[in-house]
Design a protein around this motif. Sequence first.
Motif, PDB file in Angstrom:
ATOM      1  N   PRO A  31      60.100 -24.671  -0.573  1.00 38.60           N
ATOM      2  CA  PRO A  31      58.817 -25.305  -0.956  1.00 38.60           C
ATOM      3  C   PRO A  31      58.776 -26.838  -0.100  1.00 38.60           C
ATOM      4  CG  PRO A  31      59.956 -25.315  -2.833  1.00 38.60           C
ATOM      5  CD  PRO A  31      60.747 -24.345  -1.946  1.00 38.60           C
ATOM      6  N   ASN A  32      57.788 -27.248   0.337  1.00 38.34           N
ATOM      7  CA  ASN A  32      57.634 -28.683   0.702  1.00 38.34           C
ATOM      8  C   ASN A  32      57.556 -29.582  -0.520  1.00 38.34           C
ATOM      9  OD1 ASN A  32      57.687 -28.333   3.375  1.00 38.34           O
ATOM     10  ND2 ASN A  32      55.486 -27.356   3.342  1.00 38.34           N
ATOM     11  N   PHE A  33      57.869 -30.804  -0.587  1.00 37.28           N
ATOM     12  CA  PHE A  33      57.687 -31.813  -1.524  1.00 37.28           C
ATOM     13  C   PHE A  33      56.992 -32.979  -1.046  1.00 37.28           C
ATOM     14  CE2 PHE A  33      61.031 -29.231  -3.267  1.00 37.28           C
ATOM     15  CZ  PHE A  33      61.004 -29.240  -4.540  1.00 37.28           C
ATOM     16  N   LYS A  34      55.642 -33.034  -1.537  1.00 37.57           N
ATOM     17  CA  LYS A  34      54.763 -34.060  -1.261  1.00 37.57           C
ATOM     18  C   LYS A  34      55.140 -35.343  -1.883  1.00 37.57           C
ATOM     19  CE  LYS A  34      49.767 -34.793  -0.154  1.00 37.57           C
ATOM     20  NZ  LYS A  34      48.476 -34.062  -0.193  1.00 37.57           N
ATOM     21  N   TYR A  35      55.158 -36.425  -1.234  1.00 41.80           N
ATOM     22  CA  TYR A  35      55.323 -37.892  -1.789  1.00 41.80           C
ATOM     23  C   TYR A  35      54.198 -38.467  -1.990  1.00 41.80           C
ATOM     24  CZ  TYR A  35      56.877 -42.776  -1.719  1.00 41.80           C
ATOM     25  OH  TYR A  35      56.903 -44.113  -2.128  1.00 41.80           O
ATOM     26  N   TYR A  36      54.020 -39.207  -3.451  1.00 39.91           N
ATOM     27  CA  TYR A  36      53.357 -40.047  -3.953  1.00 39.91           C
ATOM     28  C   TYR A  36      54.234 -41.283  -4.602  1.00 39.91           C
ATOM     29  CZ  TYR A  36      50.281 -35.882  -3.748  1.00 39.91           C
ATOM     30  OH  TYR A  36      49.348 -34.945  -3.560  1.00 39.91           O
ATOM     31  N   LYS A  37      53.361 -42.473  -4.301  1.00 38.05           N
ATOM     32  CA  LYS A  37      53.882 -43.899  -5.244  1.00 38.05           C
ATOM     33  C   LYS A  37      53.381 -43.570  -6.408  1.00 38.05           C
ATOM     34  CE  LYS A  37      52.092 -47.919  -4.407  1.00 38.05           C
ATOM     35  NZ  LYS A  37      51.981 -49.291  -3.865  1.00 38.05           N
ATOM     36  N   LEU A  38      54.287 -43.844  -7.478  1.00 34.14           N
ATOM     37  CA  LEU A  38      53.919 -43.670  -8.647  1.00 34.14           C
ATOM     38  C   LEU A  38      53.879 -45.145  -9.345  1.00 34.14           C
ATOM     39  CD1 LEU A  38      56.230 -41.665 -11.326  1.00 34.14           C
ATOM     40  CD2 LEU A  38      55.030 -43.623 -12.101  1.00 34.14           C
ATOM     41  N   ALA A  39      54.445 -45.995  -9.222  1.00 29.07           N
ATOM     42  CA  ALA A  39      54.298 -47.288  -9.530  1.00 29.07           C
ATOM     43  C   ALA A  39      55.239 -48.341  -8.748  1.00 29.07           C
ATOM     44  CB  ALA A  39      54.462 -47.479 -11.098  1.00 29.07           C
ATOM     45  N   ASP A 306      62.591 -23.173  -5.926  1.00 29.04           N
ATOM     46  CA  ASP A 306      62.165 -22.403  -5.109  1.00 29.04           C
ATOM     47  C   ASP A 306      61.437 -21.151  -5.600  1.00 29.04           C
ATOM     48  OD1 ASP A 306      64.698 -21.199  -5.255  1.00 29.04           O
ATOM     49  OD2 ASP A 306      65.145 -21.248  -3.184  1.00 29.04           O
ATOM     50  N   GLY A 307      61.624 -21.189  -6.654  1.00 29.59           N
ATOM     51  CA  GLY A 307      60.776 -19.844  -7.417  1.00 29.59           C
ATOM     52  C   GLY A 307      61.448 -18.469  -7.095  1.00 29.59           C
ATOM     53  N   ASP A 308      62.791 -18.435  -6.799  1.00 33.25           N
ATOM     54  CA  ASP A 308      63.497 -17.028  -6.547  1.00 33.25           C
ATOM     55  C   ASP A 308      64.428 -16.613  -7.496  1.00 33.25           C
ATOM     56  OD1 ASP A 308      65.597 -19.009  -6.499  1.00 33.25           O
ATOM     57  OD2 ASP A 308      66.311 -18.353  -4.437  1.00 33.25           O
TER      58      ASP A 308
END
Length: 390
Positions: A31-39, A306-308
């Motif tokens: 998987p890809n991991f998408k970055y978000y600023k939390l705080a 990765d769900g395997d």
Amino acid sequence: MFALSLKRVLLSSLVVLGIAALCSVADANFPNFKYYKLAEIGSRMGQTSLVDIDRDGDLDWVVGQSGKMWWFEYDAPHNWIKHDLGQGARTDVGGCAFDIDGDGWIDQVSGTAWYRNTGRPRTQKFEKYDNGAISCHDNVAADIDGDGKLDVVACSDNKRHLVIAWYKIPDNPRDKWIEHKIGTGIHGGVDPKGVGDLDNDGDNDVVRGDVWFENQDGKGIKWKEHKTLIPPGGSRPDRYGLALKAWVCDLDKDGDNDIVEAEADCTDGRVFWFESKDNGKKWACHLISANHTKQDFHSLAVADFDGDLDLDVFSGGGPLSQETHKCYIWENLDGKGGAWKERVILSGKRCHEAKAADVDGDGDVDICSKPWNGNLHFYLRNMLVEDRGK
């Protein structure tokens, strides 16, 4: 002869192309991991958890610094709502969140005190109660005495009082918690999940990074220290002494518990796992990361990212890292911990006391973290389910 040679070249090319195609498919499944600023808040923070504070079905981010704590309500990947949790904790890193008083709401323990969730966490701070426990680097909730209730293990980071102990929570948790010494402490070595049955006798034992303690009577009163957890070349203590992150799990799927560890508070940490041999009497150490990383691995999470259906390992570069801070997942290629593929899922962000869980309830494992020196909290959203649905 020329025709035969040309045929061999063509066959070799087809084999290479086939292998490349297979590798491409395998990479596509990670998987890809998408970055978000939390705080952006706080400094020198620990006490982290991913738990459902408000009972709305998704997970929230709990974090604290010495003297003050917050929880961040998950509203959307890009929107986390800050709430005060409480004040006065005499600890820095040590803390964990679980239902302490049995009322169905998640509370917080932070070293020397616990904080009761009133059931109205969005509008009320938690109620603070001193518990008589030590200020500590590690707090882990686990059932030590086999009574079906969670206790708290604490590992001290005070050089004048290095101790590892567990605390039985009374029926009235507002009363002083009952301390039972396990052994001598180190800077850190139990968090985040260094408790489990290591000798297959049905009770929980405790890892202290470089040793493990056998719960001999099953009640947490009598302990035996086993100095058997030695990585290749020995441990790498640094300015704060020996510090590791520990996770007990059955990594190789052979029916007994192994131990995954990451070297923390050092300039060149490694991640490795100890394979259980003969019910914990012997341990074989296997490297997961490179032998030299120039990273301070002050986080550890073991999960199926990765769900395997096998366990992978996450860690990230903390405050003493000597090169660009990176977050890694080591993919368990053979499902038994015998072959690993290093995946860099984020670069350039400091990582300390990260936690991994399914934040948004979509069925895959996400990650939240923050720095030690700094105030940037971030959320790494696992896009496994979303990408497979395209």
